[in-house]
Design an enzyme around this catalytic site. Structure first.
Site, mmCIF file in Angstrom:
data_model
loop_
_atom_site.group_PDB
_atom_site.id
_atom_site.type_symbol
_atom_site.label_atom_id
_atom_site.label_comp_id
_atom_site.label_asym_id
_atom_site.label_seq_id
_atom_site.Cartn_x
_atom_site.Cartn_y
_atom_site.Cartn_z
ATOM 1 N N HIS A 125 0.826 -1.208 0.000
ATOM 2 C CA HIS A 125 0.000 0.000 0.000
ATOM 3 C C HIS A 125 0.861 1.258 0.000
ATOM 4 C CE1 HIS A 125 -3.642 2.368 1.069
ATOM 5 N NE2 HIS A 125 -2.748 3.137 1.675
ATOM 6 N N GLU A 126 1.805 1.318 0.912
ATOM 7 C CA GLU A 126 2.632 2.526 1.029
ATOM 8 C C GLU A 126 3.588 2.662 -0.152
ATOM 9 O OE1 GLU A 126 1.848 4.721 3.072
ATOM 10 O OE2 GLU A 126 0.486 3.484 4.270
ATOM 11 N N HIS A 170 1.930 4.558 -2.897
ATOM 12 C CA HIS A 170 2.051 6.013 -2.705
ATOM 13 C C HIS A 170 3.457 6.494 -3.086
ATOM 14 C CE1 HIS A 170 -1.799 6.275 -0.785
ATOM 15 N NE2 HIS A 170 -1.445 5.649 0.317
#
Length: 376
Positions: A24-25, A28
């Site tokens: 997820h990170e 980003h």
């Protein structure tokens, strides 16, 4: 009943949550890099750093002691939830151009959206690997047998009937039938049937049954009381595997949204909500059943993580996207005071939700029952 050692719960939980938070990170982070934004910190976990290093780009990569999430803090961010630093506009022009707040709204939206999207892509890849290894389920939506005293029998369904649609949704495989009714709280279902050259329409109310898995966990689902013939699996290549896994992921997203709607409208009890403790418990149980089962479970959690982060709550990715939508439409950011109050509300809502799910989680592992016995 399988015996799950205590250590396996912790190991399996970290094996599931750690990679999903990283994925997820990293979504980003990598889109931020593509957009020319400098990342100051990439953290897996919160709190005091237990391990870390700084790369040649000046990004600090670290692992925190509390493994319940993570964050990427970009240049110009005040904190881990991307609130702008009050001093970012005072930076030299070169540094300022690489800060997150200085980017056009479409770039900021892409960077924020990348996290949940990467979770969905991760799940698609896992499902695609399973589809290539074991084949795609293609059991036709044809009734092989009707159970006695079931909703299907009462409605007059017969072996050999082909279920074409349920509540307007086309049934391509037998699995689609189960997905259409299992979590719909036993509401009446409108079913279109092909019986030879005839087309029939019946309405029936699925019945709720209670089940216990090999670990003694109780669950409920709705059934109409039919069985298929022998299951059919079709071997597929990479392209078809990805197409099918994308459809499977979308179906899980749709189902997650439906269940969330049931919570919001009060149709489903909040006692059914679970949090980190329940995920840890289920991770250990899935690991006890085998590594393949644990990986499949990780894909399911990845979808849920992506979906939850898209909810329009401040502090979540969906909350940021809502503000960016406002900014794109009105051609100016939302007033700082409104953003501040929204983030306070979001923080309070998330803390309240965490308290509720933690209470439920402790009940699911018998804590409240043990306390009641001690008091009694």
């Amino acid at each position: 009943m399988p015996n799950v050692p205590i250590w396996l719960y912790f190991v399996a939980f970290l094996a599931v949550l750690g990679p999903l938070v990283f994925v997820h990170e990293y979504g980003h982070y990598i889109v931020g890099r593509w957009c020319g934004v400098k990342a100051d910190t990439f953290s897996i976990g919160f709190g005091r750093k237990i391990l870390g290093w700084t790369d040649k780009r000046g990004t600090e990569w670290k692992i925190g002691w509390l493994p319940l999430g993570g964050y990427v803090q970009f240049a110009g961010d005040r904190d881990a939830v991307s609130q702008p630093d009050a001093d970012w506009q005072q930076l030299p022009a070169e540094q300022k151009s690489h800060t997150f707040p200085a980017q056009p709204v479409w770039k900021r939206a892409l960077i924020v959206l990348a996290g949940p999207v990467t979770n969905f892509l991760f799940a698609i890849l896992i499902f695609a690997a399973f589809n290539m290894a074991y084949g795609v389920p293609q059991t036709p939506p044809v009734i092989g047998a009707v159970e006695a005293d079931s909703a299907a029998q009462e409605a007059g369904l017969r072996a050999g009937d082909r279920i074409v649609r349920i509540d307007g949704r086309t049934m391509d495989t037998f699995n689609d039938i189960q997905g259409a009714v299992a979590f719909n709280l036993g509401k009446p279902a409108s079913i279109e049937i092909a019986r030879g050259s005839e087309r029939l329409n019946v309405t029936l109310r699925p019945r709720i049954i209670s089940e216990r898995d090999p670990f003694g966990n109780k669950s409920e689902r709705a059934v109409i009381g039919i069985r298929s013939d022998a299951p059919v699996y079709t071997a597929v290549g990479p392209v078809m595997a990805i197409q099918t896994s994308a459809a499977q992921t979308w179906e899980m997203v749709r189902l997650t949204g439906s269940i969330l709607g049931q919570f919001v409208t009060g149709q489903r009890s909040i006692k059914d909500m679970g949090g980190p403790v329940k995920i840890a418990k289920q991770s250990g149980e899935m690991a006890a059943l085998g590594i393949g089962t644990l990986i499949f479970f990780a894909a399911f959690i990845s979808i849920n993580l992506g979906f939850i982060n898209l909810l329009p709550l401040p502090m979540l990715d969906g909350g940021h996207l809502a503000f960016y939508a406002y900014e794109a439409i009105r051609r100016r950011p939302a007033p700082p005071a409104a953003q501040e109050w929204a983030f306070r509300f979001g923080f309070a809502a998330i803390v309240t939700l965490m308290l509720v799910v933690t209470f439920n989680d402790l009940g699911s592992i018998g804590v409240w029952d043990r306390i009641a016995r001690l008091i009694g």
